[in-house]
Design a protein around this motif. Structure first.
Motif, short mmCIF file in Angstrom:
data_model
loop_
_atom_site.label_atom_id
_atom_site.label_comp_id
_atom_site.label_asym_id
_atom_site.label_seq_id
_atom_site.Cartn_x
_atom_site.Cartn_y
_atom_site.Cartn_z
N UNK A 167 0.85 -1.14 0.16
CA UNK A 167 0.04 0.08 0.08
C UNK A 167 0.83 1.25 -0.21
N UNK A 168 1.13 1.71 -1.37
CA UNK A 168 1.99 2.79 -1.34
C UNK A 168 1.66 4.02 -1.85
N UNK A 169 2.62 5.09 -2.06
CA UNK A 169 2.23 6.44 -2.24
C UNK A 169 2.02 6.50 -3.70
N UNK A 170 2.94 5.60 -4.50
CA UNK A 170 2.75 5.70 -5.98
C UNK A 170 1.56 4.94 -6.30
N UNK A 171 1.25 3.62 -5.93
CA UNK A 171 0.19 2.93 -6.05
C UNK A 171 -0.03 1.82 -5.35
N UNK A 172 -0.98 1.03 -5.10
CA UNK A 172 -1.18 -0.14 -4.45
C UNK A 172 -1.33 -1.40 -5.07
N UNK A 173 -0.75 -2.42 -4.80
CA UNK A 173 -0.55 -3.61 -5.61
C UNK A 173 -0.93 -4.77 -4.82
N UNK A 174 -1.39 -5.86 -5.09
CA UNK A 174 -1.64 -7.17 -4.45
C UNK A 174 -1.14 -8.21 -5.24
N UNK A 175 -0.56 -9.53 -4.93
CA UNK A 175 0.09 -10.54 -5.42
C UNK A 175 1.44 -10.48 -5.63
N UNK B 144 13.13 10.01 -13.30
CA UNK B 144 13.01 10.14 -14.49
C UNK B 144 13.78 11.17 -15.32
N UNK B 145 15.05 11.06 -14.66
CA UNK B 145 16.05 11.92 -15.26
C UNK B 145 16.09 13.27 -14.61
N UNK B 146 15.28 13.69 -13.88
CA UNK B 146 15.21 14.99 -13.31
C UNK B 146 15.45 14.90 -11.74
N UNK B 147 16.12 16.29 -11.27
CA UNK B 147 16.43 16.04 -9.92
C UNK B 147 15.21 16.50 -9.16
N UNK B 148 14.81 15.66 -8.06
CA UNK B 148 13.36 16.01 -7.46
C UNK B 148 13.59 15.80 -5.83
N UNK B 149 13.12 16.69 -5.13
CA UNK B 149 13.06 16.75 -3.83
C UNK B 149 11.55 16.56 -3.69
N UNK B 150 11.38 15.07 -3.13
CA UNK B 150 9.91 14.69 -2.70
C UNK B 150 9.77 14.98 -1.14
N UNK B 151 8.79 15.89 -0.76
CA UNK B 151 8.23 16.06 0.65
C UNK B 151 7.01 15.75 0.76
N UNK B 152 6.60 14.73 1.36
CA UNK B 152 5.12 14.35 1.57
C UNK B 152 4.86 15.10 2.71
N UNK B 153 3.33 15.29 2.86
CA UNK B 153 3.02 16.38 3.99
C UNK B 153 3.04 15.74 5.27
N UNK B 154 3.88 16.56 6.21
CA UNK B 154 4.04 15.95 7.48
C UNK B 154 3.82 16.98 8.49
N UNK B 155 3.83 16.66 9.71
CA UNK B 155 3.48 17.79 10.68
C UNK B 155 5.10 18.28 11.15
N UNK C 92 8.28 -3.08 -7.89
CA UNK C 92 9.75 -2.63 -7.49
C UNK C 92 10.48 -2.28 -8.46
N UNK C 93 10.31 -3.31 -9.53
CA UNK C 93 11.25 -3.01 -10.86
C UNK C 93 10.73 -1.62 -11.50
N UNK C 94 9.39 -1.51 -11.59
CA UNK C 94 9.12 0.09 -12.16
C UNK C 94 9.43 1.11 -11.44
N UNK C 95 9.38 1.06 -10.28
CA UNK C 95 9.99 2.13 -9.14
C UNK C 95 11.34 2.31 -9.57
N UNK C 96 12.20 1.31 -9.37
CA UNK C 96 13.74 1.09 -9.42
C UNK C 96 14.09 2.10 -10.90
N UNK C 97 13.35 1.63 -11.95
CA UNK C 97 13.31 2.25 -13.42
C UNK C 97 13.49 3.69 -13.35
N UNK C 98 12.60 4.28 -12.40
CA UNK C 98 12.35 5.58 -12.61
C UNK C 98 13.34 6.40 -11.63
N UNK C 99 14.00 5.83 -10.60
CA UNK C 99 14.83 6.45 -9.60
C UNK C 99 16.20 6.17 -9.66
#
Length: 127
Positions: free
Chosen positions: A43-51, A99-110, A59-66
């Protein structure tokens, strides 16, 4: 050490290393941590998967982008472990190339709650 304490120690070591590897383009360590028995889910931020097949593909798709992870801080808000089942819930704060671009990802937190800091590949935790 309680079951919960042992789980948190694992989160700060093996899971930490697997997350750094994933954010540097290597899905292997994270996949190695996930159960090989059904039912299994993410159950992830990008998408949820089962099985199994879907988890491996995710995991392969995420790693390919990062790549080039320079910072990863995890603000743990909740976790539990019961037998062979566990979960974590929190916010990730990441500096990575996506995806080839520098990104700072901050999820909303307190901002009033200090994050549980994780080290990146030999660097000391930020203070």
């Amino acid at each position: 050490m309680t079951e919960r304490e042992a789980f948190l120690a694992w989160v700060d070591t093996e899971l930490h290393d697997a997350e750094i590897a994933l954010h540097n383009g290597d899905p292997g360590p994270r996949r190695a941590l996930w159960s090989r028995e059904e039912p299994v889910s993410v159950l992830g931020a990008w998408r949820n998967v089962f099985r199994q097949e879907a988890v491996g593909e995710l995991f392969v798709q995420l790693a390919a982008r990062l790549s080039d992870c320079t910072s990863l801080v995890f603000d743990l808000r909740s976790c539990d472990v019961v037998g062979d089942m566990a979960y974590t819930a929190g916010f990730e704060h990441i500096s990575v190339t996506m995806d080839g671009h520098t990104a700072r990802v901050h999820t909303a937190g307190d901002p009033g709650v200090p994050p549980r800091e994780r080290r990146v590949a030999g660097r000391p935790p930020a203070r």
